[in-house]
Motif scaffolding. Structure first.
Motif, PDB file in Angstrom:
ATOM      1  N   ALA A  68     -17.138 -14.445  31.971  1.00  0.00           N
ATOM      2  CA  ALA A  68     -18.203 -15.331  32.446  1.00  0.00           C
ATOM      3  C   ALA A  68     -19.550 -14.635  32.376  1.00  0.00           C
ATOM      4  N   PRO A  69     -20.559 -15.257  31.714  1.00  0.00           N
ATOM      5  CA  PRO A  69     -21.866 -14.613  31.571  1.00  0.00           C
ATOM      6  C   PRO A  69     -22.637 -14.512  32.885  1.00  0.00           C
ATOM      7  N   ARG A  70     -22.292 -15.360  33.866  1.00  0.00           N
ATOM      8  CA  ARG A  70     -22.989 -15.316  35.143  1.00  0.00           C
ATOM      9  C   ARG A  70     -21.958 -15.330  36.271  1.00  0.00           C
ATOM     10  N   ARG A  90     -28.561  -1.671  47.196  1.00  0.00           N
ATOM     11  CA  ARG A  90     -28.935  -3.048  46.878  1.00  0.00           C
ATOM     12  C   ARG A  90     -29.168  -3.882  48.137  1.00  0.00           C
ATOM     13  N   ARG A  91     -28.433  -3.601  49.196  1.00  0.00           N
ATOM     14  CA  ARG A  91     -28.660  -4.323  50.457  1.00  0.00           C
ATOM     15  C   ARG A  91     -30.062  -4.050  50.986  1.00  0.00           C
ATOM     16  N   TYR A  92     -30.443  -2.776  50.996  1.00  0.00           N
ATOM     17  CA  TYR A  92     -31.786  -2.423  51.457  1.00  0.00           C
ATOM     18  C   TYR A  92     -32.855  -3.005  50.518  1.00  0.00           C
ATOM     19  N   GLU A  93     -32.551  -3.062  49.243  1.00  0.00           N
ATOM     20  CA  GLU A  93     -33.489  -3.612  48.268  1.00  0.00           C
ATOM     21  C   GLU A  93     -33.776  -5.080  48.558  1.00  0.00           C
ATOM     22  N   ARG A  94     -32.717  -5.850  48.821  1.00  0.00           N
ATOM     23  CA  ARG A  94     -32.909  -7.275  49.111  1.00  0.00           C
ATOM     24  C   ARG A  94     -33.689  -7.477  50.413  1.00  0.00           C
ATOM     25  N   ARG A  95     -33.376  -6.659  51.428  1.00  0.00           N
ATOM     26  CA  ARG A  95     -34.121  -6.766  52.689  1.00  0.00           C
ATOM     27  C   ARG A  95     -35.613  -6.501  52.458  1.00  0.00           C
ATOM     28  N   ARG A 104     -27.827  -9.471  39.406  1.00  0.00           N
ATOM     29  CA  ARG A 104     -28.231 -10.857  39.187  1.00  0.00           C
ATOM     30  C   ARG A 104     -28.764 -11.538  40.442  1.00  0.00           C
ATOM     31  N   GLU A 105     -28.056 -11.385  41.559  1.00  0.00           N
ATOM     32  CA  GLU A 105     -28.484 -12.060  42.790  1.00  0.00           C
ATOM     33  C   GLU A 105     -29.837 -11.541  43.255  1.00  0.00           C
ATOM     34  N   THR A 106     -30.044 -10.220  43.130  1.00  0.00           N
ATOM     35  CA  THR A 106     -31.330  -9.636  43.525  1.00  0.00           C
ATOM     36  C   THR A 106     -32.436 -10.087  42.583  1.00  0.00           C
ATOM     37  N   PHE A 107     -32.138 -10.132  41.293  1.00  0.00           N
ATOM     38  CA  PHE A 107     -33.141 -10.571  40.317  1.00  0.00           C
ATOM     39  C   PHE A 107     -33.475 -12.045  40.531  1.00  0.00           C
TER      40      PHE A 107
END
Length: 303
Positions: A78-80, A174-179, A204-207
């Motif tokens: 799956a591409p996504r 990544r968690r800290y990045e999203r926050r 992907r979710e962060t982008f």
């Protein structure tokens, strides 16, 4: 028949190795870093990536976890993957719940904040493209704050980037990045220019979060210019120079660029800094971003 089975097995191992290599390139991780985070040996990972490894489910789980993906994401076509997970979740909802989910998603990621989004500029791309230099100058020209996402992540975690990765791995980072992204968007409704790490597009979710709240500009350059600027800065991350070979670091850089180019290309605008002076690139960047209308004029126009 046995020969066909052996051939199929070799093809499967080669495909698996290519996927591990591709995910590692997207993350900007050296094999040494992946070995550290997964608890697997660097030699074993080299065998896996070359299609020769005797791979177990446990080793695949460890590898996927270190890459901050699920084992299914590592194996499926799956591409996504995030979209596939969302479909799976929505498939369990009744009609009323689907309507509620739609309203929530439209409110969070729809066009309601389009005007505010265009005030917040995010510069993406590999190190050496000129993000910090051009970002600071663009912010000054627009009269808005300039922030570096890496520094804001450290502020969110209360420790250095190296310590975050050492203590929490890619998933914790990544968690800290999203926050940090949520906080920056909320704190800078009037506008901001922000630089991001080169690997943010591989999550992907962060982008998706970044693109929903910031106007993204890809600053790109040729591999040779990326490398020369990184060498001039004296910091070779994320390129593997443990063997002291610049040619191998250059190979790492080319692989990362090829892996991420389709993701960087999702940006709202592209500015090529190759063979351009800082002054020329700044002019190109100014033309690439939306005009910053004073908020008082926005209010008057809305009225």
């Amino acid at each position: 028949m046995q020969l066909m089975t052996d051939t199929d097995a070799k093809a499967t191992l080669a495909e698996l190795g290519a996927r591990v290599r591709a995910w590692r390139a997207r993350r900007g991780m050296t094999r040494k870093q992946l070995a550290h985070d997964s608890g697997l040996s660097e030699r074993f990972l080299a065998d896996v990536e070359s299609g020769k490894g005797n791979v177990s489910i446990n080793s695949l789980e460890a590898t996927a976890r270190a890459l901050n993906i699920t084992i299914l994401e590592l194996l499926q076509d799956a591409p996504r993957p995030a979209l596939a997970r969302l479909h799976h979740l929505l498939g369990r909802l009744d009609e009323a719940q689907l309507e509620q989910a739609y309203a929530l998603l439209a409110g969070a990621f729809g066009l309601g904040d389009a005007q505010g989004r265009e005030r917040r500029i995010a510069l993406i791309g590999l190190r050496g493209a000129g993000k910090s230099t051009l970002g600071a100058q663009l912010a000054a020209q627009r009269g808005v704050p300039f922030v570096e996402l890496d520094r804001e992540i450290e502020r969110e975690a209360g420790t250095s980037m190296n310590e975050i990765l050492l203590l929490h791995g890619q998933a914790g980072y990544r968690r800290y990045e999203r926050r940090a992204l949520f906080r920056i968007a909320e704190d800078h409704e009037g506008g901001v220019v922000m630089t991001t790490g080169g690997s943010i597009v591989s999550e992907r979710e962060t982008f998706d979060l970044l693109q929903s709240r910031f106007y993204c500009v890809w600053l790109k350059a040729s591999p040779e210019e990326h490398m020369s600027r990184v060498v001039a800065q004296g910091d070779m991350r994320p390129f593997d120079t443990t063997r002291g070979a610049t040619s191998e670091a250059m190979e790492d850089l080319r692989r990362i660029l090829v892996s991420r180019e389709p993701l960087y290309a999702r940006a709202d605008a592209v500015v090529d800094t190759a063979a351009r002076s800082v002054k020329q690139s700044l002019k190109d960047l100014e033309r690439a971003v939306p005009v910053l209308v004073p908020r008082s004029k926005e209010t008057t126009h809305a009225a």
